[in-house]
Design a protein around this motif. Sequence first.
Motif, PDB file in Angstrom:
ATOM      1  N   MET A  57     -59.763  81.287  66.707  1.00 31.49           N
ATOM      2  CA  MET A  57     -60.999  81.328  67.478  1.00 31.49           C
ATOM      3  C   MET A  57     -62.118  81.723  66.536  1.00 31.49           C
ATOM      4  O   MET A  57     -61.967  82.664  65.753  1.00 31.49           O
ATOM      5  CB  MET A  57     -60.871  82.307  68.637  1.00 31.49           C
ATOM      6  CG  MET A  57     -59.838  81.830  69.640  1.00 31.49           C
ATOM      7  SD  MET A  57     -59.754  82.811  71.120  1.00 31.49           S
ATOM      8  CE  MET A  57     -59.135  84.331  70.484  1.00 31.49           C
ATOM      9  N   LEU A  58     -63.214  80.994  66.612  1.00 32.68           N
ATOM     10  CA  LEU A  58     -64.329  81.170  65.693  1.00 32.68           C
ATOM     11  C   LEU A  58     -65.588  81.486  66.486  1.00 32.68           C
ATOM     12  O   LEU A  58     -65.856  80.864  67.511  1.00 32.68           O
ATOM     13  CB  LEU A  58     -64.523  79.876  64.893  1.00 32.68           C
ATOM     14  CG  LEU A  58     -65.696  79.802  63.924  1.00 32.68           C
ATOM     15  CD1 LEU A  58     -65.540  80.818  62.810  1.00 32.68           C
ATOM     16  CD2 LEU A  58     -65.790  78.395  63.354  1.00 32.68           C
ATOM     17  N   HIS A  59     -66.344  82.454  66.007  1.00 32.08           N
ATOM     18  CA  HIS A  59     -67.610  82.812  66.643  1.00 32.08           C
ATOM     19  C   HIS A  59     -68.656  83.017  65.559  1.00 32.08           C
ATOM     20  O   HIS A  59     -68.337  83.534  64.480  1.00 32.08           O
ATOM     21  CB  HIS A  59     -67.446  84.091  67.478  1.00 32.08           C
ATOM     22  CG  HIS A  59     -68.547  84.289  68.449  1.00 32.08           C
ATOM     23  ND1 HIS A  59     -69.721  84.919  68.124  1.00 32.08           N
ATOM     24  CD2 HIS A  59     -68.669  83.910  69.745  1.00 32.08           C
ATOM     25  CE1 HIS A  59     -70.522  84.938  69.170  1.00 32.08           C
ATOM     26  NE2 HIS A  59     -69.893  84.322  70.171  1.00 32.08           N
ATOM     27  N   PRO A  60     -69.902  82.611  65.813  1.00 34.72           N
ATOM     28  CA  PRO A  60     -70.927  82.673  64.764  1.00 34.72           C
ATOM     29  C   PRO A  60     -71.169  84.058  64.159  1.00 34.72           C
ATOM     30  O   PRO A  60     -71.527  84.160  62.992  1.00 34.72           O
ATOM     31  CB  PRO A  60     -72.196  82.171  65.465  1.00 34.72           C
ATOM     32  CG  PRO A  60     -71.707  81.367  66.614  1.00 34.72           C
ATOM     33  CD  PRO A  60     -70.402  81.975  67.023  1.00 34.72           C
ATOM     34  N   ASP A  61     -70.971  85.116  64.935  1.00 39.37           N
ATOM     35  CA  ASP A  61     -71.251  86.445  64.384  1.00 39.37           C
ATOM     36  C   ASP A  61     -70.003  87.236  64.016  1.00 39.37           C
ATOM     37  O   ASP A  61     -70.096  88.367  63.567  1.00 39.37           O
ATOM     38  CB  ASP A  61     -72.112  87.256  65.357  1.00 39.37           C
ATOM     39  CG  ASP A  61     -71.360  87.730  66.584  1.00 39.37           C
ATOM     40  OD1 ASP A  61     -70.355  87.102  66.937  1.00 39.37           O
ATOM     41  OD2 ASP A  61     -71.787  88.720  67.193  1.00 39.37           O
ATOM     42  N   LYS A  62     -68.837  86.642  64.202  1.00 35.07           N
ATOM     43  CA  LYS A  62     -67.612  87.394  63.925  1.00 35.07           C
ATOM     44  C   LYS A  62     -66.722  86.740  62.872  1.00 35.07           C
ATOM     45  O   LYS A  62     -65.913  87.398  62.262  1.00 35.07           O
ATOM     46  CB  LYS A  62     -66.814  87.567  65.221  1.00 35.07           C
ATOM     47  CG  LYS A  62     -67.512  88.429  66.249  1.00 35.07           C
ATOM     48  CD  LYS A  62     -66.721  88.470  67.537  1.00 35.07           C
ATOM     49  CE  LYS A  62     -67.437  89.254  68.594  1.00 35.07           C
ATOM     50  NZ  LYS A  62     -68.662  88.642  69.065  1.00 35.07           N
ATOM     51  N   GLY A  63     -66.806  85.449  62.719  1.00 35.21           N
ATOM     52  CA  GLY A  63     -65.876  84.752  61.853  1.00 35.21           C
ATOM     53  C   GLY A  63     -64.684  84.289  62.653  1.00 35.21           C
ATOM     54  O   GLY A  63     -64.779  84.052  63.854  1.00 35.21           O
ATOM     55  N   THR A  64     -63.530  84.187  61.999  1.00 31.51           N
ATOM     56  CA  THR A  64     -62.347  83.614  62.627  1.00 31.51           C
ATOM     57  C   THR A  64     -61.271  84.669  62.840  1.00 31.51           C
ATOM     58  O   THR A  64     -60.952  85.437  61.943  1.00 31.51           O
ATOM     59  CB  THR A  64     -61.776  82.481  61.742  1.00 31.51           C
ATOM     60  OG1 THR A  64     -62.814  81.538  61.478  1.00 31.51           O
ATOM     61  CG2 THR A  64     -60.620  81.781  62.419  1.00 31.51           C
ATOM     62  N   GLU A  65     -60.726  84.672  64.036  1.00 31.10           N
ATOM     63  CA  GLU A  65     -59.579  85.519  64.350  1.00 31.10           C
ATOM     64  C   GLU A  65     -58.487  84.633  64.909  1.00 31.10           C
ATOM     65  O   GLU A  65     -58.740  83.487  65.309  1.00 31.10           O
ATOM     66  CB  GLU A  65     -59.955  86.617  65.341  1.00 31.10           C
ATOM     67  CG  GLU A  65     -60.381  86.112  66.706  1.00 31.10           C
ATOM     68  CD  GLU A  65     -60.813  87.232  67.647  1.00 31.10           C
ATOM     69  OE1 GLU A  65     -60.430  88.401  67.429  1.00 31.10           O
ATOM     70  OE2 GLU A  65     -61.528  86.942  68.603  1.00 31.10           O
ATOM     71  N   GLU A  96     -53.724  83.885  55.366  1.00 29.53           N
ATOM     72  CA  GLU A  96     -53.949  82.721  54.504  1.00 29.53           C
ATOM     73  C   GLU A  96     -55.123  81.884  54.978  1.00 29.53           C
ATOM     74  O   GLU A  96     -55.817  81.269  54.168  1.00 29.53           O
ATOM     75  CB  GLU A  96     -52.687  81.844  54.462  1.00 29.53           C
ATOM     76  CG  GLU A  96     -51.537  82.470  53.717  1.00 29.53           C
ATOM     77  CD  GLU A  96     -50.223  81.725  53.924  1.00 29.53           C
ATOM     78  OE1 GLU A  96     -50.211  80.641  54.561  1.00 29.53           O
ATOM     79  OE2 GLU A  96     -49.187  82.239  53.445  1.00 29.53           O
ATOM     80  N   ARG A  97     -55.389  81.878  56.275  1.00 27.79           N
ATOM     81  CA  ARG A  97     -56.485  81.114  56.845  1.00 27.79           C
ATOM     82  C   ARG A  97     -57.813  81.876  56.796  1.00 27.79           C
ATOM     83  O   ARG A  97     -58.831  81.355  57.224  1.00 27.79           O
ATOM     84  CB  ARG A  97     -56.162  80.753  58.297  1.00 27.79           C
ATOM     85  CG  ARG A  97     -55.023  79.773  58.421  1.00 27.79           C
ATOM     86  CD  ARG A  97     -54.479  79.721  59.840  1.00 27.79           C
ATOM     87  NE  ARG A  97     -53.548  78.637  59.990  1.00 27.79           N
ATOM     88  CZ  ARG A  97     -53.846  77.472  60.566  1.00 27.79           C
ATOM     89  NH1 ARG A  97     -55.020  77.264  61.074  1.00 27.79           N
ATOM     90  NH2 ARG A  97     -52.935  76.529  60.636  1.00 27.79           N
ATOM     91  N   GLY A  98     -57.783  83.108  56.306  1.00 26.68           N
ATOM     92  CA  GLY A  98     -59.018  83.882  56.190  1.00 26.68           C
ATOM     93  C   GLY A  98     -59.452  84.565  57.476  1.00 26.68           C
ATOM     94  O   GLY A  98     -60.621  84.947  57.616  1.00 26.68           O
ATOM     95  N   CYS A  99     -58.531  84.738  58.418  1.00 26.90           N
ATOM     96  CA  CYS A  99     -58.873  85.410  59.675  1.00 26.90           C
ATOM     97  C   CYS A  99     -59.117  86.898  59.428  1.00 26.90           C
ATOM     98  O   CYS A  99     -58.467  87.507  58.588  1.00 26.90           O
ATOM     99  CB  CYS A  99     -57.746  85.238  60.697  1.00 26.90           C
ATOM    100  SG  CYS A  99     -57.469  83.526  61.200  1.00 26.90           S
ATOM    101  N   TYR A 100     -60.053  87.460  60.182  1.00 33.26           N
ATOM    102  CA  TYR A 100     -60.342  88.887  60.023  1.00 33.26           C
ATOM    103  C   TYR A 100     -59.402  89.759  60.839  1.00 33.26           C
ATOM    104  O   TYR A 100     -59.278  90.960  60.573  1.00 33.26           O
ATOM    105  CB  TYR A 100     -61.805  89.217  60.343  1.00 33.26           C
ATOM    106  CG  TYR A 100     -62.199  89.091  61.799  1.00 33.26           C
ATOM    107  CD1 TYR A 100     -62.033  90.150  62.682  1.00 33.26           C
ATOM    108  CD2 TYR A 100     -62.759  87.918  62.288  1.00 33.26           C
ATOM    109  CE1 TYR A 100     -62.400  90.047  64.014  1.00 33.26           C
ATOM    110  CE2 TYR A 100     -63.142  87.808  63.608  1.00 33.26           C
ATOM    111  CZ  TYR A 100     -62.956  88.870  64.468  1.00 33.26           C
ATOM    112  OH  TYR A 100     -63.329  88.753  65.779  1.00 33.26           O
TER     113      TYR A 100
END
Length: 155
Positions: A57-65, A96-100
Amino acid sequence: MEIRRATTVTELTAAEHLYDGPARPEWAERFLAAPGHLMLIAYVDGGPVGMVSGIEMLHPDKGTELCLYELSVDEAYRRRGIGRALTEALREAALERGCYDMWVGVDTDNDAALATYRSAGAQEDGVFRMLTWEFPVTAAATVTAATTATTTPDS
């Protein structure tokens, strides 16, 4: 035990005994084609005995989780660390996908799931309530078919 990412409809449908209901090949195709969707399957002696699915899930102010969407282990193979291994493998895929972060919603009385996720390093992050809008399957399938047929890269 071997854990592999599912990349074919055949792999997804072969694991349908691990799902809540039967797999639909057209939905399996959409799942595989959707960016950010992944399913890892645990195999013992060549057969699927567990699975975990995740959705980015991607959001403009949070990045990807990554949301751990579903975890299932065949009853005959439970309490052998397969659920923990699948969860840890999904965590590695998220990194690996760069999720926070990675998260999962769990019923508060599902002690087995809570123990599995905690053993894989998850920590409590408060209490929340989940509210759901349910749609008839026929309506969802109609919208899905119409969206698939009319969506273009410029849409």
